[in-house]
Design a protein around this motif. Structure first.
Motif, PDB file in Angstrom:
ATOM      1  N   SER A   8     -68.349 -47.240 -17.944  1.00  0.00           N
ATOM      2  CA  SER A   8     -67.889 -46.730 -16.659  1.00  0.00           C
ATOM      3  C   SER A   8     -67.310 -47.863 -15.833  1.00  0.00           C
ATOM      4  N   THR A   9     -66.158 -47.611 -15.218  1.00  0.00           N
ATOM      5  CA  THR A   9     -65.555 -48.610 -14.340  1.00  0.00           C
ATOM      6  C   THR A   9     -65.712 -48.205 -12.877  1.00  0.00           C
ATOM      7  N   ASP A  10     -66.583 -47.233 -12.610  1.00  0.00           N
ATOM      8  CA  ASP A  10     -66.859 -46.836 -11.232  1.00  0.00           C
ATOM      9  C   ASP A  10     -67.451 -48.029 -10.483  1.00  0.00           C
ATOM     10  N   ASN A  11     -66.966 -48.252  -9.267  1.00  0.00           N
ATOM     11  CA  ASN A  11     -67.463 -49.335  -8.412  1.00  0.00           C
ATOM     12  C   ASN A  11     -67.227 -50.725  -9.019  1.00  0.00           C
ATOM     13  N   VAL A  12     -66.232 -50.813  -9.902  1.00  0.00           N
ATOM     14  CA  VAL A  12     -65.865 -52.099 -10.480  1.00  0.00           C
ATOM     15  C   VAL A  12     -64.589 -52.597  -9.799  1.00  0.00           C
ATOM     16  N   PHE A  13     -64.584 -53.883  -9.425  1.00  0.00           N
ATOM     17  CA  PHE A  13     -63.377 -54.499  -8.872  1.00  0.00           C
ATOM     18  C   PHE A  13     -63.178 -55.826  -9.578  1.00  0.00           C
ATOM     19  N   ASP A  14     -62.087 -55.947 -10.284  1.00  0.00           N
ATOM     20  CA  ASP A  14     -61.788 -57.153 -11.050  1.00  0.00           C
ATOM     21  C   ASP A  14     -60.694 -57.934 -10.334  1.00  0.00           C
ATOM     22  N   THR A  15     -61.032 -59.130  -9.864  1.00  0.00           N
ATOM     23  CA  THR A  15     -60.046 -59.906  -9.113  1.00  0.00           C
ATOM     24  C   THR A  15     -58.919 -60.440  -9.991  1.00  0.00           C
ATOM     25  N   MET A  16     -59.119 -60.463 -11.307  1.00  0.00           N
ATOM     26  CA  MET A  16     -58.017 -60.856 -12.178  1.00  0.00           C
ATOM     27  C   MET A  16     -56.977 -59.741 -12.241  1.00  0.00           C
ATOM     28  N   ILE A  17     -57.442 -58.495 -12.233  1.00  0.00           N
ATOM     29  CA  ILE A  17     -56.512 -57.365 -12.220  1.00  0.00           C
ATOM     30  C   ILE A  17     -55.780 -57.305 -10.885  1.00  0.00           C
ATOM     31  N   ASP A  26     -51.852 -67.909 -10.653  1.00  0.00           N
ATOM     32  CA  ASP A  26     -52.961 -68.338 -11.506  1.00  0.00           C
ATOM     33  C   ASP A  26     -54.147 -67.433 -11.206  1.00  0.00           C
ATOM     34  N   LEU A  27     -54.598 -66.682 -12.205  1.00  0.00           N
ATOM     35  CA  LEU A  27     -55.632 -65.668 -11.991  1.00  0.00           C
ATOM     36  C   LEU A  27     -57.050 -66.204 -12.133  1.00  0.00           C
ATOM     37  N   ARG A  28     -57.208 -67.445 -12.563  1.00  0.00           N
ATOM     38  CA  ARG A  28     -58.545 -67.998 -12.753  1.00  0.00           C
ATOM     39  C   ARG A  28     -59.266 -68.121 -11.415  1.00  0.00           C
ATOM     40  N   LEU A  29     -60.573 -67.838 -11.447  1.00  0.00           N
ATOM     41  CA  LEU A  29     -61.366 -67.826 -10.220  1.00  0.00           C
ATOM     42  C   LEU A  29     -61.304 -69.160  -9.493  1.00  0.00           C
ATOM     43  N   LYS A  30     -61.470 -70.263 -10.213  1.00  0.00           N
ATOM     44  CA  LYS A  30     -61.491 -71.583  -9.572  1.00  0.00           C
ATOM     45  C   LYS A  30     -60.146 -71.895  -8.927  1.00  0.00           C
ATOM     46  N   GLU A  90     -53.034 -49.419  -4.182  1.00  0.00           N
ATOM     47  CA  GLU A  90     -54.417 -49.025  -4.483  1.00  0.00           C
ATOM     48  C   GLU A  90     -54.501 -48.134  -5.721  1.00  0.00           C
ATOM     49  N   GLU A  91     -53.555 -47.203  -5.854  1.00  0.00           N
ATOM     50  CA  GLU A  91     -53.577 -46.307  -7.009  1.00  0.00           C
ATOM     51  C   GLU A  91     -53.326 -47.071  -8.300  1.00  0.00           C
ATOM     52  N   LEU A  92     -52.400 -48.030  -8.249  1.00  0.00           N
ATOM     53  CA  LEU A  92     -52.132 -48.851  -9.425  1.00  0.00           C
ATOM     54  C   LEU A  92     -53.380 -49.647  -9.804  1.00  0.00           C
ATOM     55  N   MET A  93     -54.097 -50.158  -8.825  1.00  0.00           N
ATOM     56  CA  MET A  93     -55.329 -50.893  -9.088  1.00  0.00           C
ATOM     57  C   MET A  93     -56.351 -49.984  -9.762  1.00  0.00           C
ATOM     58  N   ALA A  94     -56.442 -48.756  -9.308  1.00  0.00           N
ATOM     59  CA  ALA A  94     -57.394 -47.809  -9.901  1.00  0.00           C
ATOM     60  C   ALA A  94     -57.030 -47.520 -11.358  1.00  0.00           C
ATOM     61  N   ILE A  95     -55.738 -47.352 -11.623  1.00  0.00           N
ATOM     62  CA  ILE A  95     -55.278 -47.068 -12.985  1.00  0.00           C
ATOM     63  C   ILE A  95     -55.565 -48.256 -13.905  1.00  0.00           C
ATOM     64  N   GLU A  96     -55.226 -49.453 -13.440  1.00  0.00           N
ATOM     65  CA  GLU A  96     -55.436 -50.653 -14.254  1.00  0.00           C
ATOM     66  C   GLU A  96     -56.922 -50.903 -14.511  1.00  0.00           C
ATOM     67  N   THR A  97     -57.756 -50.625 -13.516  1.00  0.00           N
ATOM     68  CA  THR A  97     -59.204 -50.815 -13.691  1.00  0.00           C
ATOM     69  C   THR A  97     -59.749 -49.832 -14.717  1.00  0.00           C
ATOM     70  N   LYS A  98     -59.312 -48.596 -14.635  1.00  0.00           N
ATOM     71  CA  LYS A  98     -59.739 -47.596 -15.614  1.00  0.00           C
ATOM     72  C   LYS A  98     -59.275 -47.996 -17.011  1.00  0.00           C
ATOM     73  N   LEU A  99     -58.050 -48.466 -17.116  1.00  0.00           N
ATOM     74  CA  LEU A  99     -57.506 -48.884 -18.409  1.00  0.00           C
ATOM     75  C   LEU A  99     -58.304 -50.054 -18.983  1.00  0.00           C
ATOM     76  N   SER A 100     -58.712 -50.983 -18.133  1.00  0.00           N
ATOM     77  CA  SER A 100     -59.481 -52.128 -18.625  1.00  0.00           C
ATOM     78  C   SER A 100     -60.790 -51.669 -19.257  1.00  0.00           C
ATOM     79  N   GLY A 101     -61.411 -50.643 -18.673  1.00  0.00           N
ATOM     80  CA  GLY A 101     -62.639 -50.098 -19.253  1.00  0.00           C
ATOM     81  C   GLY A 101     -62.397 -49.482 -20.618  1.00  0.00           C
ATOM     82  N   ILE A 102     -61.262 -48.802 -20.746  1.00  0.00           N
ATOM     83  CA  ILE A 102     -60.908 -48.201 -22.043  1.00  0.00           C
ATOM     84  C   ILE A 102     -60.691 -49.279 -23.092  1.00  0.00           C
ATOM     85  N   LEU A 103     -60.020 -50.376 -22.701  1.00  0.00           N
ATOM     86  CA  LEU A 103     -59.774 -51.466 -23.644  1.00  0.00           C
ATOM     87  C   LEU A 103     -61.069 -52.143 -24.077  1.00  0.00           C
TER      88      LEU A 103
END
Length: 223
Positions: A8-17, A26-30, A90-103
């Motif tokens: 489940s990607t509910d309540n997931v927020f990925d800052t790289m996405i 540069d998407l790295r956290l540091k 926001e909608e694109l972020m939701a789609i990409e987050t859902k897709l990341s869970g599928i991957l």
């Protein structure tokens, strides 16, 4: 066998996405912490004293490192959430987050491969490679196409063809695919066919089989 895993990607927020959507270079956290928050974070290598084994680090330092990662990630998520809203993404972020869970599910569950079929196809390619090698030797004599040194000597010394350039080490003339394409001799198509078959065998037959687990599944990494 517990069957396919569901994530489940509910309540997931990925800052790289979110960073990717917002065009961060540069998407790295540091890197993001330094460029966007002005925070110069301790690296994993520093905490683990170069071993990349977290058990080798000081417990208090490791705890501070993990806490800092969490705090900075939360701050970046807040900033990205606001910017996604402003940009109508926001909608694109939701789609990409859902897709990341599928991957992730696809990676963990694995892709089934017919090992016996791999063996059949591999044996067929081996036969074709053998026939190709016989044709090469019938035309130019005994040579190992897998040996760059032998191939270089055959083409540019024995056959007198014009070389394109030297290798980076300057030890011999290059015999890569691009070089072979520039040469004019009846053996060249045979050599290129042999190399094509060899690549098929090593990459898609031998390479896939090496990555099969005990259930004949391949667990891929999607990027």
């Amino acid at each position: 066998n517990m069957g396919p895993m569901r994530l489940s990607t509910d309540n997931v927020f990925d800052t790289m996405i979110s960073g990717s959507i917002l065009g961060r270079p540069d998407l790295r956290l540091k890197a993001r912490a330094l460029s966007e928050l002005g925070v110069d974070m301790v690296t994993f290598e520093e905490v683990t004293r170069g071993t990349k084994d977290i058990t080798k680090g000081d417990h208090e330092e490791v705890a501070r490192y993990v806490a800092a990662d969490s705090v900075v990630t939360a701050k970046l998520a807040q900033l990205d959430t606001a910017e996604l809203f402003v940009n109508g993404a926001e909608e694109l972020m939701a789609i990409e987050t859902k897709l990341s869970g599928i991957l992730v599910e696809m990676s963990r569950n694995g892709i089934p491969v017919d090992r016996s079929r791999l063996h059949v196809v591999g044996a067929k390619i081996d036969m074709e490679m053998g026939a190709s090698l016989l044709n090469i030797k019938a035309m130019v004599g005994d040579v190992n196409p897998n040996s760059a040194d032998q191939l270089s000597k055959l083409l540019f010394v024995d056959l007198g063809l014009k070389p394109l350039h030297m290798t980076a080490s300057k030890s011999r003339y290059a015999v890569d695919e691009e070089t072979l394409k520039t040469l004019n001799h009846p053996v060249i198509p045979l050599l290129m066919e042999y190399k094509k078959l060899q690549k098929l065998k090593s990459t898609y037959i031998d390479g896939l089989e090496k990555r099969l687990d005990s259930s004949d599944l391949i667990h891929t990494t999607y990027r």
